[in-house]
Motif scaffolding. Structure first.
Motif, PDB file in Angstrom:
ATOM      1  N   HIS A 108       0.838  -1.201   0.000  1.00 50.22           N
ATOM      2  CA  HIS A 108       0.000   0.000   0.000  1.00 50.22           C
ATOM      3  C   HIS A 108       0.869   1.244   0.000  1.00 50.22           C
ATOM      4  CE1 HIS A 108      -3.013  -2.915   0.628  1.00 50.22           C
ATOM      5  NE2 HIS A 108      -2.750  -3.126   1.913  1.00 50.22           N
TER       6      HIS A 108
ATOM      7  N   LYS B 203      -5.242  -0.335   8.350  1.00 50.27           N
ATOM      8  CA  LYS B 203      -5.245  -1.776   8.073  1.00 50.27           C
ATOM      9  C   LYS B 203      -4.308  -2.497   9.040  1.00 50.27           C
ATOM     10  CE  LYS B 203      -4.205  -5.217   4.502  1.00 50.27           C
ATOM     11  NZ  LYS B 203      -3.906  -5.486   3.083  1.00 50.27           N
TER      12      LYS B 203
ATOM     13  N   GLU C 206     -15.583   2.820   0.447  1.00 48.79           N
ATOM     14  CA  GLU C 206     -14.470   1.858   0.515  1.00 48.79           C
ATOM     15  C   GLU C 206     -14.952   0.549   1.123  1.00 48.79           C
ATOM     16  OE1 GLU C 206     -11.670   1.925  -0.791  1.00 48.79           O
ATOM     17  OE2 GLU C 206     -11.455   4.037  -1.350  1.00 48.79           O
TER      18      GLU C 206
ATOM     19  N   LYS D 286     -15.342  -2.990   2.863  1.00 49.83           N
ATOM     20  CA  LYS D 286     -14.558  -3.761   3.826  1.00 49.83           C
ATOM     21  C   LYS D 286     -14.607  -5.231   3.410  1.00 49.83           C
ATOM     22  CE  LYS D 286     -15.976  -1.263   7.973  1.00 49.83           C
ATOM     23  NZ  LYS D 286     -17.283  -1.802   8.389  1.00 49.83           N
TER      24      LYS D 286
ATOM     25  N   PRO E 119      -5.434  -2.269  -3.460  1.00 54.19           N
ATOM     26  CA  PRO E 119      -6.172  -1.450  -2.491  1.00 54.19           C
ATOM     27  C   PRO E 119      -6.171  -2.075  -1.090  1.00 54.19           C
ATOM     28  CG  PRO E 119      -7.630  -2.270  -4.248  1.00 54.19           C
ATOM     29  CD  PRO E 119      -6.254  -2.673  -4.617  1.00 54.19           C
TER      30      PRO E 119
ATOM     31  N   VAL F  56      -8.736  -5.017   2.011  1.00 52.03           N
ATOM     32  CA  VAL F  56      -8.815  -6.406   2.456  1.00 52.03           C
ATOM     33  C   VAL F  56      -8.032  -6.624   3.742  1.00 52.03           C
ATOM     34  CG1 VAL F  56      -8.271  -8.792   1.883  1.00 52.03           C
ATOM     35  CG2 VAL F  56      -9.033  -7.223   0.110  1.00 52.03           C
TER      36      VAL F  56
ATOM     37  N   LEU G  70     -28.514 -12.056  -1.748  1.00 54.14           N
ATOM     38  CA  LEU G  70     -27.283 -11.282  -1.580  1.00 54.14           C
ATOM     39  C   LEU G  70     -26.616 -11.153  -2.948  1.00 54.14           C
ATOM     40  CD1 LEU G  70     -25.481 -10.105   0.823  1.00 54.14           C
ATOM     41  CD2 LEU G  70     -24.022 -12.067   0.393  1.00 54.14           C
ATOM     42  N   GLU G  71     -26.004  -9.996  -3.197  1.00 58.22           N
ATOM     43  CA  GLU G  71     -25.344  -9.798  -4.484  1.00 58.22           C
ATOM     44  C   GLU G  71     -24.239 -10.834  -4.636  1.00 58.22           C
ATOM     45  OE1 GLU G  71     -25.716  -7.625  -2.137  1.00 58.22           O
ATOM     46  OE2 GLU G  71     -26.888  -5.935  -2.885  1.00 58.22           O
TER      47      GLU G  71
ATOM     48  N   GLN H  76     -16.686 -14.347  -2.890  1.00 58.49           N
ATOM     49  CA  GLN H  76     -15.840 -14.890  -3.947  1.00 58.49           C
ATOM     50  C   GLN H  76     -14.914 -15.971  -3.402  1.00 58.49           C
ATOM     51  OE1 GLN H  76     -16.204 -13.899  -6.987  1.00 58.49           O
ATOM     52  NE2 GLN H  76     -17.044 -11.824  -6.931  1.00 58.49           N
ATOM     53  N   MET H  77     -14.539 -16.864  -4.303  1.00 60.45           N
ATOM     54  CA  MET H  77     -13.498 -17.833  -3.956  1.00 60.45           C
ATOM     55  C   MET H  77     -12.444 -17.792  -5.050  1.00 60.45           C
ATOM     56  SD  MET H  77     -13.840 -21.880  -3.140  1.00 60.45           S
ATOM     57  CE  MET H  77     -12.487 -22.747  -2.339  1.00 60.45           C
TER      58      MET H  77
ATOM     59  N   GLU I 265     -15.482  -4.431  -8.168  1.00 62.95           N
ATOM     60  CA  GLU I 265     -16.864  -4.906  -8.309  1.00 62.95           C
ATOM     61  C   GLU I 265     -17.723  -4.505  -7.113  1.00 62.95           C
ATOM     62  OE1 GLU I 265     -16.644  -9.146  -8.993  1.00 62.95           O
ATOM     63  OE2 GLU I 265     -15.102  -8.811 -10.530  1.00 62.95           O
TER      64      GLU I 265
ATOM     65  N   GLN J  53     -32.741 -10.842  -8.328  1.00 62.80           N
ATOM     66  CA  GLN J  53     -31.998 -10.890  -7.064  1.00 62.80           C
ATOM     67  C   GLN J  53     -32.639 -10.023  -5.975  1.00 62.80           C
ATOM     68  OE1 GLN J  53     -27.992  -9.176  -7.172  1.00 62.80           O
ATOM     69  NE2 GLN J  53     -28.735  -8.299  -5.257  1.00 62.80           N
TER      70      GLN J  53
ATOM     71  N   ILE K 228     -14.943 -20.318  -9.223  1.00 63.07           N
ATOM     72  CA  ILE K 228     -13.724 -19.916  -8.515  1.00 63.07           C
ATOM     73  C   ILE K 228     -12.808 -19.137  -9.449  1.00 63.07           C
ATOM     74  CG2 ILE K 228     -11.716 -20.748  -7.241  1.00 63.07           C
ATOM     75  CD1 ILE K 228     -13.408 -23.322  -6.698  1.00 63.07           C
ATOM     76  N   ARG K 229     -12.211 -18.068  -8.908  1.00 65.38           N
ATOM     77  CA  ARG K 229     -11.312 -17.251  -9.742  1.00 65.38           C
ATOM     78  C   ARG K 229      -9.940 -17.876  -9.836  1.00 65.38           C
ATOM     79  NH1 ARG K 229     -12.814 -11.035  -9.078  1.00 65.38           N
ATOM     80  NH2 ARG K 229     -15.034 -11.334  -9.349  1.00 65.38           N
TER      81      ARG K 229
END
Lengths: 648, 140, 342, 360
Positions: A105, A114, B6, B8, B33, B36, B98-99, B104-105, B126, C203, C341-342
Motif C-alpha cells: 500500500h 489496516k 471503501e 470492507k 487497495p 482487504v 445477496l449480491e 468470492q473464492m 466490483e 436478485q 472460482i477465480r
C-alpha cells in the motif's frame, strides 16, 4: 486475566515507511487485554528481542503479539524469544503488517488503519491461545527404499554407510534399474554397467542392507519415525541359495517371451535370469509365461535342476516391517509406443526408442554391440534420431522437457558413428539443451568430430517405402522440406513416471504434479522432501533427470532420512485437532475428510491421533457441531478475529 | 463531495498457497487497495460456513476464500472439500438475494502474487458500485 | 401386499412378545380429526393407531429423544423401538444411520407407503373449507373425502396435498421391516418446481421475499426442534454454545462466543436460518416439518430444497437412500464444478 | 402500579358498524392496530393504513402481548472511550418512545392476559420498560359471541368471552352496530376523539348485549376441571409424578406454546456487544422460555431441568400453581393457542384432566 504485550516493528522503513507504527502501538494499548505496546526499529535484532524478553518478565505478560513481517520469516525467532522469558512459545503470535500491508500500500493513513486491524485481529487470536507442548514420538531407526535403480541403490548405500538398517525393495527380479540397460553414459562415454555393477554388488553384500527383489510395497500406515509397511514377496519358484546358475533350466524351457531387459529385441524363457550380472544372481520363473506349475503341464525345468532349487509350491508372502523413514525412487518409464503412431513406432521394427538403441550399442546386448537393424540384421547406413519425441508438445503429448534426451541422442549419434564409420547420422531437434558439466562440449564433439548432421525442425511423418524408412521433416532454419530415406529411426521418447508409481503415491499419501511425477514439498527449498513428512524423493520419480542428478538427489534424500533416523524422538507441532466430546455425536464425517487418517471413532466419539494430525482443520469446517477444532485456531478465535478485522 | 465508498473485505487465506501468494505480492512490492484484511487459516478446507455468514453479519461488504489450486493442496485434498462447501454457501447466499459479487473464492498459489493482486483489485472494483452490505449486517 | 391392518397386527405381535420397547405411531388428536404422535406400550393400545392424510409428523424425530433418554438411564432397556414411517421419514432414518446416530438394530421400522398421494397441507385445507372444521379426512383413490359438520366434500388429491408431497418422487419407505401399501414411484415433471419459482425472481425481488418472510421469525426454534436432522446436543447458534468441561475456566465462560444474538432482528434471523440451511445440505430429506411447524408460516422448506436441488443437479447426490453413502459434505469428486472460482 | 380506571361517569354508547372506519381514521393521535387475515387464514395485528369494514373475531397468531412486551427491547446503550490512560464509560438508558397506540379487536382472553402481566411487571417492582409501553396502549376488545376457534376455554380459567379485565373499551357485536362499553379514561379519550359518531343506546340494547354474551357462554364447549384452588392443590403432590414423562413424550421442546402464550412473560437479558475496542454495545431484553433446554442451564454445565418432562411440568405448574400461590390468579386465560398451534398436538386441557384424575 489477560496481559498481552504488543510489539510493533519498523523493519527500518520497510514498515515504518508506509505504516505509522507509533499510532499502531497507541491504538493497541487501548485494546482490552493489552497491557503493553511499543515499537522498535528492528524487532528481530537482539536488542529488539530483548525488549520482548524484558517486557514479558517485568509486566508479567501472558501473551505476545509481534506486528512485523510474515510469520514464515520470524515466527520461530519470536516464539523462541518468548520461550527464553518463560512464556509458552504458543502464546506468541505474529501480525503480518509488512508483506500483507506496508509493502503493498502507499497511502499512509489507510495502511496504518489496516495494520491496526491486522494487529488487533492477532491480539484477539492470541487471547484464546492455549499453552502447548510439542508432541513427541519415538523413532524406528530403519529406512525403506522403494526402487532398486541407481537412485535407490545410492540412497541405500548412503543410509547404510551412515549406520542405519535399510530395506531396499525392487519389483523386478534384479536391482539395477534402467541404468544397467545403458551401454555408455554421457558425457564421459564410460561403460554404464562397469560403473554400476560395483555399486549393485556393494549394496547386495552390505550387512545393513536387506535386498528385497521381486517385491512390492503393498500397504503403508503410520507416520514419520513410525511407519508400518506391508511388502508383498512374489514367488520366484527358485531358491537362490540352492541355485548354482548352471542354466540348464532355460535350455529345456519350451516357452519364449520378449525379454524385458532387452526391451523385446530378443526373447527370454519362462524361467530366466534377467541379465548375466543380475543381483541377486538367481533365476525367476515367470508364472505368467509358464504353461503351469504342475509336472503334468510341463515341469521340465524342475526335472533338469540337479540343485533341486526349483520349488513349484513357493507362495506369495506378506512381510511386515517397521521403518522410520521412506525414500521413494521408483524411476521412470518411456512414453508408450502407442502414442507415437505418426513416427511408426511399434509399427516398423526399425523404429526404435532410446533404450532399445542402448541395447544395440551394448557389448552385452542382443547383437553383441554391433548396430544392426532388427528387421534384417543389416547394418543401417543412414540413421535418423528424433528428439523431443512426445516431449514439449502440450497439444498432443507431454508438455514438459524430458531433459536428458538432447544429451543421450548426441551420445547415440556418436556411438553409431563409432560403430558404423561410413554411416550418416541425422538429428532432428527443436533446440539443444546441454546445460551441465562438459555437456555442451560433448554435443559440439558429436557435430564437429563425428559429423552428425543436426537439423532444426520437427519430423512430421515416418513411413516405410521400398525397404527404407521415409522421414519427412522441415528444416526450420532454411525453411526447406526435408526427406530422408533412413535405414533406422531412433526416437528420444519422453520420460514418464514409472508405471505403478501413482498407486504407490496413494498408499504413501504423496501428492503428484500435473504430469504424474511425485510432488516435492517445495519446488526450491524442499526439493527432496515429499508433502508427507518422513517420506523423501530421489531420482526420476520426482522429475526427469540424468544420472549425476539422480545420484545427487538420492544422497540428498538419504541425508534427510538420516536427519530423521538419528533423532532419539521426533517432535511434532501441537496445533492439532482436538475433540470436544460433549458436542461430538460420532457421525464420523471428520474421520472421512481427514487427509491423514488421523481421526478414528472410539466409543461413538471422534478421537485424534495427535502425531498423524497436521492441523489442517478440514475436520473442524466439516463438523456440524463445532465438536472438533484445531488448537489455537478454534472457531471462537476466528470469530473474534473476524470482529477485529471489521473494526469490531 | 462525498467520500468514495471503501468496501470492507475479509479474506480467508490458506497458509501454504494464498497467504504465501499474498506475501509474494508484498515481496514483489505489487500495489493493491487496502480494503482487504487477511485472516490466515491453515487450509481453505478449514473455512467453516459460519465464518462467512459471521463476516457478513459483522459488516463485511465482501468475503473472499482463497486456497491452493486443485491438486496442489498442502494437505492433499482440503481444497476439494472447500470447493464443494463454498459452492453451497455461495448458492445459498445468492438464493436469499445477496449480491453474488459479495462472496468470492479463488485459487492463488504461493507463486501467484500477481494473481492475488488482480483478484483483490477486481473484487474491490466490483464491490464499489454495490455500496455497503446491509442485508446480513447487524444494526447497519 | 400388506395393508395397515396387517401392520397393526404385526405391532400387536411385537408388543405381546416383548420384541419392542414401545411403538411410535400416529393416533387421533384432541380435535378428533388431526393425527398426532402417539407412543404405544401395550398390544391393546395398538387399536389407537391411525393412518390417514393428516399423518404429517416425521416420527423419526422421536428416535433422537429415545437416544437421549437411553443415554440418561442407568440400565437402559436395550430392546428396539418400533416406529411408523412414511417415505420421507424413512429417508430421515437412513440419514441418521448414515451419520451413525442410531443403530439399525435399535429400531423396528413399520413403513407405510403414501401410494401416489401423501399428506394434506392444513393451510390449503383451511382455505378450501373457509373456516369450517373437518371431522374426518380419508383418501379414496385420487380424491380426499372430507367429512364436516354439514356433510361430506371431495377434492382431487393435488388440490390439498402438501407441496413437498406433490414434488416427492419416492413416496414409499426406502427402509422398513414391514411395509403397508405398494412401492409406487410417481412421475413428477417438476421435482423442484417450487424452488424454481423463487430462483426465477430477480436478485432484489428474492431479497425482498426472504426479508419479508424471515423478519416474521420470532426464533421459537420450532423448525429446529421438529427436525430429525437437528439432533445436535447444542446448536451452534445457541447462546450456550460452549461445551462446559471440567477444565473450562470462568473466563472462557464469560468470553464465550455468540455467533448470533438472541434478538429476533432481521440480520440475526437470516444468519440463523442460513446456518441451519447449510447444516442441512445433503441431509434434509424434505419432510417439510420445519415449514409446517412454523407458527409464522415462513416457507423454510425452500432454503433446504434449494440446496437439495444443487446437490442433485451438480453432484448427483440424493439424500436418504443409502446408509452406506458418504455424506455430501464429507466427500468430493475430482471434477466437482469449480467454474465459480477465480 | 396500576392504570387509571374509569371515573364511573361514563356512558355506554352505540357505534354503527359503518362508522367504525371513520372512528379509526379519527384516531390520528394514536397508532392504530387491527387484526388482519393473511393468505393462510392466519390473523396478525397490523398497523392499519385503511380501516377494515368491520371487526371479526380474530385469533391472532401473536397475542396483543407482543405489542406491549416485545420479543426484543433495548434497556440501555453503553460505550467506553479511552484517552491516554483515562477511561470513560458512558451508559445511556433507552426507554420506549413513540406515540400512544390503540389495538382494535382484542380478544377478552388476550386482554385479561395483559391484565395479568400488569401484576407481574407492575407489582412490588415496577418494570419501567414494560410500563412505558403499557401506559401508551389502549385496548379495544371485541366480545366473543361464539368461540373463535375450537380450543377456547376461558370460562374455566376465570375468564369470559366478554371479560373486561385489561380493556379500555369492550365492543359487543349487535349485528349492524357495536355496543360500546367504555372502561377507562383512555377509553373515554378514544370515544371523545370522535364523539359525533357515537349514539346513545336504546333501552333494549343492554338486553341484546346480555343475550349475546349468554349465547357465547353457552357455545363454549371445552374447559378444564375444577377451580384454580383445586387444581393448584391437585398439582401439589405431582412434582415427581411419571405423568410428566408420559405427557411430554411427544413434546419437541420448541417455543411455540410459550412465545405465543398471551400470559407467558419469561425473558433473558444480554449485553449485545457491537464492538470491543472501542467498547460499544446494548443491554437487551429478549423473550426466553422454559421449554428451551438452555433456559435453566447453569454456567457449571449442570441443568436442574434436564429433560422435557421437567420442562412441561414447569410450564403447567407455573401457570396453575405457582402463579395462583403468588398472585391468586391462574396464569392462563384459555385462549387455546398452545393447543391449536402445538406442532405435535399437546393439549393442556387433557394434561390438566389427567392431573385432576391423579388428584382424585
Amino acid at each position: 486475566m489477560k496481559r498481552t504485550g504488543v510489539f510493533v516493528c519498523h523493519c527500518g522503513i520497510n514498515i515504518a515507511g508506509t505504516v505509522d507504527v507509533k499510532k499502531v502501538a497507541q491504538e493497541l494499548i487501548k485494546h482490552p487485554g493489552v497491557v503493553h505496546a511499543e515499537d522498535y526499529v528492528y524487532m528481530c535484532s537482539d536488542p529488539g528481542q530483548n525488549l520482548i524478553v524484558q517486557a514479558i518478565k517485568e509486566k508479567k505478560l501472558s501473551n505476545v503479539v509481534v506486528a512485523c513481517c510474515s510469520p514464515t520469516l520470524h515466527e520461530t525467532t519470536f516464539r523462541k524469544a518468548s520461550g527464553l522469558a518463560g512464556l509458552n512459545a504458543y502464546r506468541c503470535e505474529i501480525a503480518n503488517i509488512r508483506e500483507q500491508c506496508s509493502w503493498v500500500h502507499k497511502e499512509k493513513d489507510k495502511a496504518t488503519q489496516k495494520a491496526i486491524k491486522i494487529t488487533k485481529s492477532a491480539v484477539e487470536k492470541v487471547h484464546r491461545n492455549e499453552s502447548l507442548e510439542a508432541v513427541s514420538v519415538p523413532v524406528t531407526r530403519k529406512a525403506l527404499v522403494i526402487g532398486g535403480g541407481i537412485a535407490g541403490i545410492q540412497a541405500s548405500l548412503d543410509l547404510a554407510n551412515s549406520g542405519f538398517d535399510v530395506i531396499l525393495v525392487e519389483k523386478s527380479p534384479s536391482i539395477g534399474g534402467h541404468m544397467i540397460q545403458l551401454s555408455e553414459t554421457f558425457p564421459t562415454l564410460d561403460c554404464s554397467q562397469c560403473i554400476l555393477t560395483p555399486k549393485m554388488v556393494e549394496a547386495s553384500k552390505h550387512p545393513k542392507i536387506r535386498l528385497m527383489t521381486y517385491c512390492e510395497v503393498q500397504d503403508v500406515s503410520g507416520y514419520v519415525g513410525n511407519f508400518k509397511v506391508k511388502i508383498l514377496k512374489k514367488p520366484t519358484y527358485v531358491d537362490p541359495d540352492k541355485c548354482n546358475l548352471c542354466d540348464e533350466c532355460t535350455k529345456v524351457c519350451p516357452i519364449v517371451v520378449p525379454s524385458e531387459f532387452e526391451l523385446g529385441l530378443t526373447g527370454r524363457r519362462a524361467i530366466y535370469i534377467p541379465f548375466p550380472q543380475a543381483i541377486p544372481a538367481s533365476y525367476t520363473l515367470d508364472i505368467n509365461a509358464c504353461p503351469g506349475l504342475l509336472p503334468i503341464a510341463c515341469g521340465k525345468c524342475a526335472d533338469v535342476c540337479e540343485a533341486k532349487a526349483i520349488d513349484y509350491d513357493m507362495k506369495p508372502q506378506i512381510i511386515e516391517e517397521e521403518v522410520g523413514a521412506i525414500i521413494v525412487a521408483t524411476g521412470y518409464d518411456l512414453y508408450d509406443k502407442e502414442n507415437m503412431a505418426e513416427y511408426g513406432y511399434g509399427k516398423y521394427p526399425d523404429v526404435l526408442d532410446g533404450l532399445q538403441f542402448e541395447r544395440l550399442c551394448s557389448a552385452s546386448g542382443p547383437t553383441r554391440g554391433q548396430i544392426l537393424r532388427p528387421s534384417d540384421h543389416k547394418e543401417p547406413k543412414e540413421v535418423v534420431f528424433i528428439q523431443c519425441s512426445g516431449s514439449r508438445d502440450p497439444e498432443n503429448h507431454c508438455a514438459y522437457c524430458s531433459k536428458i534426451c538432447c544429451m543421450y541422442t548426441a551420445k547415440h549419434a556418436m556411438l553409431y558413428k563409432h560403430h558404423v564409420h561410413d554411416g550418416q547420422a541425422y538429428v532432428f531437434y527443436i533446440d539443444i539443451r546441454s546445460g551441465g558439466k562438459g555437456y555442451e562440449e560433448f554435443v559440439q564433439r558429436a557435430i564437429e568430430e563425428d559429423g552428425v548432421v543436426y537439423l532444426r525442425g520437427k519430423v512430421s511423418k515416418v513411413f516405410e517405402d521400398k525397404g527404407k524408412l521415409k522421414v519427412w521433416g522441415v528444416d526450420t532454419l532454411t525453411g526447406k522440406h526435408i526427406e530422408i530415406a533412413a535405414d533406422m529411426v531412433v526416437l528420444a521418447q519422453a520420460m514418464r513416471p514409472a508405471k505403478g508409481a501413482q498407486e504407490l503415491a496413494k498408499k504413501l499419501k504423496l501428492a503428484l504434479d500435473k504430469d504424474g511425477f511425485l510432488a516435492e514439498a517445495h519446488p526450491k527449498l524442499r526439493p527432496v522432501e515429499s508433502v508427507t513428512s518422513g517420506v523423501f524423493l530421489a531420482g526420476a520419480a520426482q522429475a526427469p533427470k540424468d544420472i549425476p542428478e539422480a545420484v545427487a538427489q538420492a544422497s540428498g534424500a538419504a541425508a534427510k532420512a538420516v536427519a530423521v533416523l538419528s533423532q532419539e524422538r521426533l517432535y511434532h507441532s501441537p496445533t492439532v485437532a482436538k475433540v470436544i466430546p460433549t458436542l461430538c455425536t460420532g457421525c464420523g464425517m471428520c474421520v472421512q475428510v481427514c487427509p491423514y487418517d488421523a481421526i478414528a471413532l472410539k466409543d461413538d466419539k471422534a478421537e485424534v491421533n495427535e502425531v498423524l494430525c497436521e492441523g489442517c482443520g478440514t475436520c473442524s469446517a466439516t463438523c456440524l457441531r463445532a465438536a472438533i477444532q484445531v488448537k489455537n485456531l478454534t472457531l471462537s478465535q476466528v470469530h473474534d478475529m473476524i470482529s477485529a478485522c471489521l473494526g469490531g | 463531495m462525498a467520500e468514495e465508498f471503501e468496501p470492507k473485505i475479509v479474506a480467508f487465506l490458506c497458509k501454504w498457497c494464498s497467504s504465501a501468494g499474498s506475501d509474494m505480492a508484498g515481496v514483489s512490492r505489487m500495489e493493491y487497495p487496502p480494503n482487504v484484511i487477511p485472516i490466515q487459516v491453515m487450509c481453505s478446507g478449514s473455512v467453516s460456513p459460519l465464518y462467512i455468514f459471521t463476516a457478513f453479519n459483522k459488516g463485511a461488504d465482501g468475503v473472499l476464500v482463497s486456497g491452493c489450486h486443485p491438486g496442489d493442496c498442502h494437505y492433499i485434498k482440503g481444497n476439494y472439500y472447500a470447493r464443494r462447501r463454498i459452492y453451497f454457501v455461495k448458492k445459498l447466499l445468492e438464493f436469499i438475494g445477496l449480491e453474488p459479487e459479495r462472496f468470492q473464492m479463488s485459487w492463488v498459489s504461493a507463486a501467484e502474487g500477481t494473481k492475488y493482486t488482480q483478484v483483490i483489485k477486481d473484487f474491490v472494483k466490483e464491490l464499489k458500485p454495490l455500496g455497503p452490505q446491509a442485508k446480513l449486517r447487524r444494526n447497519p | 401386499m400388506a395393508n395397515f391392518e396387517d401392520l397393526k397386527e404385526e405391532a400387536r405381535k411385537l408388543l405381546r412378545e416383548g420384541k419392542i420397547k414401545y411403538l411410535i405411531g400416529y393416533g387421533t388428536g384432541g380435535n378428533g380429526w388431526q393425527a398426532i404422535p402417539v407412543f404405544i406400550k401395550t398390544p391393546e393400545d395398538v387399536e389407537k393407531l391411525v393412518w390417514d392424510p393428516t399423518c404429517v409428523h416425521n416420527l423419526a424425530r422421536f428416535l433422537v429423544d429415545e437416544k437421549r433418554r437411553k443415554a440418561r438411564q442407568k440400565q437402559p432397556d436395550k430392546r428396539p423401538v418400533g416406529v411408523v414411517v412414511k417415505g420421507c421419514d424413512s429417508r430421515a432414518i437412513v440419514v441418521l444411520l448414515q451419520e451413525k446416530f442410531i443403530d439399525r438394530q435399535d429400531i423396528y421400522v413399520l413403513g407405510v407407503s403414501c401410494e401416489k398421494a401423501g399428506v394434506i397441507d392444513d393451510h390449503k385445507l383451511a382455505r378450501k373449507l373457509g373456516g369450517k372444521k373437518p371431522k374426518k379426512i380419508e383418501l379414496a383413490a385420487d380424491r380426499f373425502l372430507i367429512t364436516t359438520a354439514d356433510g361430506k366434500v371431495e377434492f382431487p388429491v393435488e388440490e390439498l396435498l402438501a407441496e413437498r408431497c406433490l414434488e416427492c418422487q419416492a413416496n414409499f419407505p426406502v427402509l422398513y421391516d414391514i411395509l403397508a401399501g405398494e412401492k409406487t414411484r410417481k412421475a413428477v415433471d417438476k421435482p423442484f418446481g417450487s424452488v424454481e419459482k423463487i430462483e426465477a425472481l430477480g436478485q432484489e425481488e428474492r431479497w425482498r421475499f426472504w426479508k419479508e418472510q424471515l423478519d416474521k421469525c420470532i426464533r421459537c426454534y420450532a423448525c429446529r426442534s421438529v427436525c430429525p436432522m437437528c439432533y445436535c446436543d447444542e446448536c451452534v447458534v445457541d447462546s450456550i454454545n460452549l461445551a462446559v468441561t471440567a477444565d473450562t475456566t470462568a473466563e472462557e465462560k464469560a468470553h464465550k462466543v455468540k455467533w448470533i444474538q438472541r434478538s429476533a432482528e432481521s440480520s440475526e434471523n437470516f444468519v440463523y436460518h442460513l446456518v441451519r440451511a447449510i447444516h442441512l445440505a445433503g441431509r434434509c430429506i424434505d419432510c417439510g416439518e420445519c415449514e409446517r411447524a412454523c407458527p409464522l408460516d415462513i416457507p423454510l422448506r425452500f432454503l433446504n430444497k434449494k440446496l437439495e436441488k444443487e446437490a442433485k443437479e451438480l453432484f448427483g447426490y440424493e439424500v436418504g437412500f443409502d446408509p452406506a453413502q458418504p455424506p455430501l459434505i464429507s466427500s468430493f469428486k475430482d471434477d466437482d464444478p469449480g467454474d465459480f472460482i477465480r | 402500579m396500576t392504570l387509571e380506571i374509569s371515573s364511573g361517569k361514563m356512558m355506554d354508547k352505540i357505534l354503527e358498524k359503518k362508522s367504525l372506519p371513520l372512528w379509526m381514521e379519527k384516531l390520528n393521535a394514536w397508532t392504530v392496530y387491527a387484526p388482519r387475515k393473511d393468505e393462510n387464514e392466519r390473523w396478525n395485528y397490523e398497523i392499519i393504513d385503511h380501516a377494515p369494514a368491520s371487526l371479526e373475531l380474530a385469533v391472532t397468531t401473536l397475542p396483543a402481548k407482543a405489542l406491549i412486551f416485545p420479543q426484543r427491547e433495548v434497556f440501555l446503550e453503553f460505550s467506553k472511550t479511552i484517552e491516554g490512560n483515562r477511561e470513560t464509560l458512558e451508559v445511556r438508558e433507552v426507554l420506549p418512545n413513540g406515540k400512544p397506540f390503540v389495538i382494535f379487536g382484542v380478544r377478552p382472553c388476550d386482554a385479561r392476559a395483559i391484565w395479568l402481566l400488569d401484576r407481574v411487571f407492575g407489582g412490588d417492582f415496577t418494570d419501567p420498560y414494560y410500563w412505558k409501553r403499557r401506559s401508551q396502549a389502549s385496548l379495544i376488545g371485541l366480545a366473543c359471541h361464539t368461540p373463535p376457534w375450537e380450543n377456547c376455554f376461558c370460562l374455566s380459567v376465570e375468564g369470559s368471552p366478554h371479560g373486561e379485565e385489561g380493556l379500555d373499551i369492550l365492543l359487543t357485536d349487535l349485528g349492524d352496530s357495536y355496543y360500546v362499553k367504555t372502561l377507562s379514561t383512555n377509553g373515554e379519550k378514544l370515544v371523545q376523539a370522535a364523539r359525533e359518531l357515537f349514539k346513545e343506546p336504546q333501552p333494549d340494547d343492554k338486553k341484546k348485549v346480555q343475550a349475546r354474551h349468554a349465547e357465547a357462554r353457552k357455545k363454549l364447549v371445552r374447559g378444564v376441571k375444577g377451580t384454580k384452588k383445586e387444581r393448584a392443590a391437585a398439582l401439589q403432590g405431582l412434582f415427581d409424578s411419571s405423568l410428566w414423562d408420559e405427557e411430554s413424550m411427544s413434546c419437541i421442546q420448541c417455543g411455540i406454546c410459550t412465545y405465543l402464550c398471551p400470559s407467558c412473560h419469561c425473558f433473558d437479558i444480554n449485553d449485545e456487544v457491537d464492538s470491543i475496542s472501542p467498547l460499544r454495545g446494548k443491554r437487551v431484553r429478549t423473550w426466553d422460555n422454559c421449554q428451551f433446554p438452555d433456559f435453566t442451564m447453569h454456567s457449571s454445565g449442570h441443568n436442574p431441568r434436564p429433560d422435557k418432562a421437567s420442562r412441561l411440568r414447569q410450564r403447567v405448574l407455573h401457570k396453575f400453581r405457582y402463579f395462583v400461590e403468588n398472585f391468586d390468579q391462574v396464569m392462563c386465560t384459555g385462549c387455546g393457542r398452545c393447543i391449536s398451534l402445538c406442532p405435535v398436538g399437546i393439549d393442556i386441557i387433557k394434561v390438566l384432566d389427567k392431573v385432576s384424575n391423579h388428584g382424585a
